[in-house]
Scaffold this motif. Sequence first.
Motif, PDB file in Angstrom:
ATOM      1  N   ARG A 228       0.761  -1.135  -0.082  1.00  0.00           N
ATOM      2  CA  ARG A 228      -0.067  -0.058   0.184  1.00  0.00           C
ATOM      3  C   ARG A 228       0.903   1.485   0.232  1.00  0.00           C
ATOM      4  O   ARG A 228       0.352   2.203  -0.694  1.00  0.00           O
ATOM      5  CB  ARG A 228      -1.068   0.258   1.304  1.00  0.00           C
ATOM      6  CG  ARG A 228      -2.169  -1.135   1.332  1.00  0.00           C
ATOM      7  CD  ARG A 228      -3.299  -0.876   3.236  1.00  0.00           C
ATOM      8  NE  ARG A 228      -3.499  -0.025   2.853  1.00  0.00           N
ATOM      9  CZ  ARG A 228      -3.735   0.404   4.321  1.00  0.00           C
ATOM     10  NH1 ARG A 228      -3.667  -0.220   5.214  1.00  0.00           N
ATOM     11  NH2 ARG A 228      -4.234   1.209   4.965  1.00  0.00           N
ATOM     12  N   VAL A 229       1.811   1.315   1.010  1.00  0.00           N
ATOM     13  CA  VAL A 229       3.041   2.345   0.702  1.00  0.00           C
ATOM     14  C   VAL A 229       3.443   2.062  -0.476  1.00  0.00           C
ATOM     15  O   VAL A 229       3.617   3.873  -1.659  1.00  0.00           O
ATOM     16  CB  VAL A 229       4.041   2.099   1.927  1.00  0.00           C
ATOM     17  CG1 VAL A 229       5.056   3.186   2.080  1.00  0.00           C
ATOM     18  CG2 VAL A 229       3.237   1.637   3.948  1.00  0.00           C
ATOM     19  N   ARG A 230       4.514   1.405  -0.810  1.00  0.00           N
ATOM     20  CA  ARG A 230       4.748   1.408  -2.911  1.00  0.00           C
ATOM     21  C   ARG A 230       3.804   2.140  -3.737  1.00  0.00           C
ATOM     22  O   ARG A 230       4.446   2.627  -4.279  1.00  0.00           O
ATOM     23  CB  ARG A 230       5.208   0.201  -2.619  1.00  0.00           C
ATOM     24  CG  ARG A 230       5.696   0.157  -4.613  1.00  0.00           C
ATOM     25  CD  ARG A 230       6.277  -0.985  -4.675  1.00  0.00           C
ATOM     26  NE  ARG A 230       7.779  -0.894  -3.794  1.00  0.00           N
ATOM     27  CZ  ARG A 230       8.788  -0.228  -4.560  1.00  0.00           C
ATOM     28  NH1 ARG A 230       8.665   0.264  -5.542  1.00  0.00           N
ATOM     29  NH2 ARG A 230      10.195  -1.121  -3.367  1.00  0.00           N
ATOM     30  N   SER A 231       2.729   1.849  -3.499  1.00  0.00           N
ATOM     31  CA  SER A 231       1.459   1.708  -4.446  1.00  0.00           C
ATOM     32  C   SER A 231       1.162   3.585  -4.413  1.00  0.00           C
ATOM     33  O   SER A 231       1.560   4.402  -5.065  1.00  0.00           O
ATOM     34  CB  SER A 231       0.138   1.600  -4.378  1.00  0.00           C
ATOM     35  OG  SER A 231      -0.980   2.281  -5.056  1.00  0.00           O
ATOM     36  N   LEU A 232       0.673   3.882  -2.653  1.00  0.00           N
ATOM     37  CA  LEU A 232       0.331   5.585  -2.996  1.00  0.00           C
ATOM     38  C   LEU A 232       2.062   6.365  -3.293  1.00  0.00           C
ATOM     39  O   LEU A 232       1.975   7.488  -4.052  1.00  0.00           O
ATOM     40  CB  LEU A 232       0.482   6.090  -1.299  1.00  0.00           C
ATOM     41  CG  LEU A 232      -0.362   6.818  -0.554  1.00  0.00           C
ATOM     42  CD1 LEU A 232      -1.062   7.912  -1.496  1.00  0.00           C
ATOM     43  CD2 LEU A 232       0.084   7.527   0.142  1.00  0.00           C
ATOM     44  N   LEU A 233       3.058   6.096  -2.676  1.00  0.00           N
ATOM     45  CA  LEU A 233       4.427   6.597  -3.223  1.00  0.00           C
ATOM     46  C   LEU A 233       4.626   6.829  -4.827  1.00  0.00           C
ATOM     47  O   LEU A 233       4.927   7.647  -5.533  1.00  0.00           O
ATOM     48  CB  LEU A 233       5.481   5.699  -2.990  1.00  0.00           C
ATOM     49  CG  LEU A 233       6.704   6.451  -1.448  1.00  0.00           C
ATOM     50  CD1 LEU A 233       7.181   5.265  -1.461  1.00  0.00           C
ATOM     51  CD2 LEU A 233       6.816   7.168  -1.673  1.00  0.00           C
ATOM     52  N   SER A 234       4.406   5.313  -5.477  1.00  0.00           N
ATOM     53  CA  SER A 234       4.102   5.753  -7.246  1.00  0.00           C
ATOM     54  C   SER A 234       3.168   7.083  -7.461  1.00  0.00           C
ATOM     55  O   SER A 234       3.756   7.253  -8.647  1.00  0.00           O
ATOM     56  CB  SER A 234       4.532   4.182  -7.497  1.00  0.00           C
ATOM     57  OG  SER A 234       4.951   3.716  -6.622  1.00  0.00           O
ATOM     58  N   ARG A 235       2.163   6.377  -7.153  1.00  0.00           N
ATOM     59  CA  ARG A 235       1.451   7.036  -7.854  1.00  0.00           C
ATOM     60  C   ARG A 235       1.737   9.269  -7.862  1.00  0.00           C
ATOM     61  O   ARG A 235       1.622  10.162  -8.917  1.00  0.00           O
ATOM     62  CB  ARG A 235       0.041   7.266  -6.981  1.00  0.00           C
ATOM     63  CG  ARG A 235      -1.724   8.326  -7.458  1.00  0.00           C
ATOM     64  CD  ARG A 235      -2.281   7.685  -7.355  1.00  0.00           C
ATOM     65  NE  ARG A 235      -2.882   7.526  -5.347  1.00  0.00           N
ATOM     66  CZ  ARG A 235      -3.375   7.849  -4.198  1.00  0.00           C
ATOM     67  NH1 ARG A 235      -3.651   9.808  -4.795  1.00  0.00           N
ATOM     68  NH2 ARG A 235      -3.841   7.517  -3.285  1.00  0.00           N
ATOM     69  N   ILE A 236       1.830   9.479  -6.152  1.00  0.00           N
ATOM     70  CA  ILE A 236       2.043  10.927  -5.464  1.00  0.00           C
ATOM     71  C   ILE A 236       3.632  11.067  -6.574  1.00  0.00           C
ATOM     72  O   ILE A 236       3.711  12.488  -7.352  1.00  0.00           O
ATOM     73  CB  ILE A 236       2.719  10.736  -4.380  1.00  0.00           C
ATOM     74  CG1 ILE A 236       1.526  10.627  -3.762  1.00  0.00           C
ATOM     75  CG2 ILE A 236       3.068  11.941  -3.795  1.00  0.00           C
ATOM     76  CD1 ILE A 236       1.570  10.491  -2.026  1.00  0.00           C
TER      77      ILE A 236
END
Length: 396
Positions: free
Chosen positions: A4-12
Amino acid sequence: MDGRVRSLLSRIAGEVRALAVVDGETAYIRDPVFPVIRNRVHAEVAKAMLRLGGDPLVGPVLNYAVGCQNPDGSWNEVHVNYNEPSALITAFIGDALLEAAEPYPHEEALRKARDYVLAAERSPGCFLKSRGYTADHLNVDASCGAFLARYAGRYDDEEARAAALRAAENVVSHQHPGGVYPYAVDKGTYPFVFDLPCVHYQGVTAYYLAKANDVLCDERIDESIATGMRWLANAQRPDGRFDWSKSGLSFAYCLSGAYAFGLASFVYASRADERYREHADRCLERLERDVQGLAPRWEPGSWPGLVPSIATAAKAASLGHYPLQHRAFRFGYGMYREIARRRYGRTAETRSFEALCRLLRIRSSTVEPSNNFPDLFMTSEVLDCLSQSGVWENHA
C-alpha cells in the motif's frame, strides 16, 4: 516495502514527475501554485525516487540542486516571503546527496555542506536555522543531527558524530515529562517563546531523531522517541485523524504532512513496540484518502464539521501562558484555517490573510491562503516520509 505504501508512493511520485522541467543535464520541479523553486523539494523528491528503485530524473535534479549551493556550502530556504541561507535546508540537501552518494557522487558539495552545518552550532546541540529565525527549534537540531550522524556513518567522521550526539541530547533534554517536544525553547526573533506542543512538529522531531539514531544507536534517544510517540498516539483518534486541540502552534495547525511524519515515526517506534503499527496504519489510511494528486496543504474538512471545530480552535489557542491579545489572535488564526481548509482551489489567494495581519498589526512570515490547494512542498515531505518508512519496515 508495504504494498500500500509503495502504491501510494508511486502514484504521488508520478504526479510530481509530471512537473519536472528538464534542461540538458539538469532538471527542476516546477511549483504549480507559487512562483518559487524550492531547494528542499528537490532533496525530498530525489530521496524518494532513489528508495523506490531509482529514476532517470534523480541525476539531473541533484545536478540542479548542487548548482544552487552557495560558496560557503549552504543552500537557501526558498520561501514566497524570503530567500536566505539555512542550516536546516543545507542538512536536507546534504542528506539527499548522502542517499545518492554511490550512483550520483557530489563529494565536494557534500563536504562543504557538512562544514556549514557544523559551523551553525551556536551552543552545544543548538543549530541556528537561519539569520531570520534565531530561536532554538528542536526540529532543526534533530534535522541537522540526522544529517551529521549519517555523514559520520559514511565517512567515519568523529567530529560530525559528536555534533550529532549533542544535537540529539539537546532535543531529549528539552522534552517535556509527558513526551512533548516543544517547537522552540528560547525566544530568538519571535515575540514569545513558542514552548508549545504541536502535533505536526512532534512527528517531525521524532522522525529526524530516529534518522540520527539509525547511526548513533543510543538507548536514551530511543526511549525519548518512545515517550514522544505515546503522546502522539494519544493525540490520534480512532478514525486516524489527529486531535488538533492538543496542538498550539498556529501556522502548523492541520497540516496534512503531519500524517506522513506520524506514519514514519510510528513505523520506527513499532520496531520496539508493535502497538504503534496500528497508529501508523491509521496515518496511512488518512493519506490514501486525502492525497488524490499532490498532497493538499491542510487536512481536508467537511462543512458540517465546522461548528465543532470552534471548540478545537479555542482549546488550541488556550495552550501556553500568553497575553490575552495573542490568544485571541491564535483563535482567529485557527478559525481562519478551519474555514480555509474546507475551501478548495488550484491556486492560492493570500490577500485576505494579509489584510487580517494589517488590521491586527501582526507581522507574519507565513503564507496563508484562504483556500486549500495542491502543495508541492507538503507533497515532497510526504514522499520522503513514506519512502523512509519503507526502509525502516525492511530493516525491522
